[in-house]
Design an enzyme around this catalytic site. Structure first.
Site, PDB file in Angstrom:
ATOM      1  N   ARG A  84       1.817  -7.692  -0.754  1.00  0.00           N
ATOM      2  CA  ARG A  84       2.982  -7.228  -1.543  1.00  0.00           C
ATOM      3  C   ARG A  84       4.193  -8.129  -1.307  1.00  0.00           C
ATOM      4  NH1 ARG A  84       1.441  -0.795  -0.732  1.00  0.00           N
ATOM      5  NH2 ARG A  84      -0.561  -1.068  -1.788  1.00  0.00           N
ATOM      6  N   GLU A  88      -7.586  12.301   4.195  1.00  0.00           N
ATOM      7  CA  GLU A  88      -7.410  11.631   2.896  1.00  0.00           C
ATOM      8  C   GLU A  88      -8.730  11.105   2.326  1.00  0.00           C
ATOM      9  OE1 GLU A  88      -4.634   8.342   2.984  1.00  0.00           O
ATOM     10  OE2 GLU A  88      -4.778   8.010   0.840  1.00  0.00           O
ATOM     11  N   LYS A 148      -4.732  15.089   1.816  1.00  0.00           N
ATOM     12  CA  LYS A 148      -4.093  14.080   0.959  1.00  0.00           C
ATOM     13  C   LYS A 148      -5.120  13.619  -0.064  1.00  0.00           C
ATOM     14  CE  LYS A 148      -1.692   9.634   1.117  1.00  0.00           C
ATOM     15  NZ  LYS A 148      -0.610   8.905   1.791  1.00  0.00           N
TER      16      LYS A 148
HETATM   17  P1  13P Z   1      -0.357   5.047  -2.500  1.00  0.00           P
HETATM   18  O1  13P Z   1       0.564   6.197  -2.870  1.00  0.00           O
HETATM   19  O2  13P Z   1       0.237   3.701  -2.769  1.00  0.00           O
HETATM   20  O3  13P Z   1      -1.732   5.247  -3.070  1.00  0.00           O
HETATM   21  O4  13P Z   1      -0.492   5.054  -0.927  1.00  0.00           O
HETATM   22  C1  13P Z   1      -0.656   6.225  -0.262  1.00  0.00           C
HETATM   23  C2  13P Z   1      -1.447   5.993   0.969  1.00  0.00           C
HETATM   24  O5  13P Z   1      -1.010   6.264   2.063  1.00  0.00           O
HETATM   25  C3  13P Z   1      -2.799   5.462   0.824  1.00  0.00           C
HETATM   26  O6  13P Z   1      -3.483   5.661   2.015  1.00  0.00           O
END
Ligand code: 13P
Length: 340
Positions: A33, A177, A219
């Site tokens: 980035r 997540e 998440k």
């Molecule tokens: P993004 O919202 O950019 O998808 O990133 C969230 C994140 O922590 C991914 O592990």
């Protein structure tokens, strides 16, 4: 493990009107980035950038937790305060990404499993000392021909559950997540099928490993059409299908659900979250955001590595946090985008 502490931490992370700032990019992700914007990929530039994010005045009105990377949790803000202390002093719970990244699964082409369980108990003990009160582990599931495989779903769910149990043992709230990637031309129906499966099997494994539902945060990715699908579902359909999926998979005892943005535009990410709160469905959990790109992308572009842009970049961070904070209450309107 302190159950009381876990529940208090989780409640603070997803307090009403607040979400989580994901600022835990690994060096390669952050590097990519920075490179696009011509920003030098040095430890000092990462410190300056992340200092800009956390010292944004008013951030804690909309942000209840911030996920740090290993380097950042050991660094100080530019005024010399350790990042976790600065956050805690400003009412934001400090968190830490603990996974070691997604690696190719043997014999399964591009499918991935997330690594990082070895030595994790000891790392949790150190992170607690450094101030972390929650953690994050990201699993990645790809939709494609013959994907995901059962092996991918199972291996990732198992690792997420082992991680979550170790995190709770250390009195650190796990963010679990299981990300179903947006990449591809798949339909929203296919995304629903895969997301429901991934979440259902993840919760089975969490239960099997004794993870306390009251002391974790999920998440998830949203149930959404693939990014190259040429007939993408509208905002209300994404919201409705996402909530329908979660109601089918997530126990009501889980305190919070905080979405990743996963490559959605800033406006889409806010609109989708907002729409989940205007469906007329009573939600048993807090439903909010844990965005990385959808909170940071515009601010990083504004900053572009230049000191003279820091104040302007902070305005952009606050604006994104405010829009998403409002969206987590169903109070976001697109005209807020102009009100910077
Ligand atoms: P993004 O919202 O950019 O998808 O990133 C969230 C994140 O922590 C991914 O592990």
């Amino acid at each position: 493990m302190s159950v009381e502490e876990l529940m208090q931490t989780a409640a603070a992370m997803v307090a009403p009107g607040k979400g989580i700032l994901a600022m835990d990019e690994s060096h390669p992700t952050c590097g990519k980035r920075f490179e696009k914007l011509g920003i030098p990929q040095t430890e000092q530039m990462r410190q300056i950038y992340r200092d800009m994010l956390v010292t944004t005045e008013g951030l804690s009105d909309y942000i209840g937790g911030a996920i740090l990377f290993d380097e950042t949790i050991r660094q100080k803000t530019l005024d010399g305060t350790p990042f976790p202390k600065y956050l805690a002093d400003h009412g934001i719970v400090p968190g830490i990404k603990v996974d070691a990244g997604a690696k190719n699964l043997a014999g399964l082409g591009e499918e991935k499993v997330t690594e990082g369980l070895d030595g994790l108990r000891e790392r949790f003990a150190e992170y607690y000392e450094l101030g972390a009160r929650f953690s994050k582990w990201r699993a990645v599931i790809t939709i494609g021909d013959n994907m995901p495989s059962w092996a991918c779903i199972e291996a990732n769910a198992h690792a997420l559950a082992r991680y979550a149990a170790l995190s709770q043992e250390a009195s650190i709230v796990p963010i679990v997540e299981p990300e179903v990637l947006i990449n591809g031309s798949h339909s929203i129906e296919r995304c629903y099928e895969v997301t429901e499966l991934a979440q259902r099997i993840t919760f089975q494994h969490l239960k099997n490993q004794g993870v306390l539902m009251e002391g974790m945060v999920l998440k998830p990715s949203m149930v959404i059409s693939g990014d190259t699908n040429n007939n993408r579902a509208d905002v209300e359909t994404v919201a409705r299908e996402t909530i329908r999926c979660l109601l089918n998979t997530v126990p009501a005892s889980v305190p919070g659900i905080a979405f990743l943005s996963g490559g959605q535009s800033d406006e889409e990410a806010a609109a989708h979250l907002n729409a989940m709160h205007t469906l007329g469905i009573d939600l048993p959990w807090a439903v909010t955001f844990s965005y990385g790109r959808a909170l940071q992308h515009a601010a990083m572009q504004t900053w572009a590595g230049k000191e003279e842009n820091l104040a302007a970049a902070q305005k952009v961070v606050l604006q994104r946090a405010r829009c998403n904070g409002k969206a987590s209450l169903g109070a976001y309107t697109p005209d807020m985008e102009q009100a910077a």
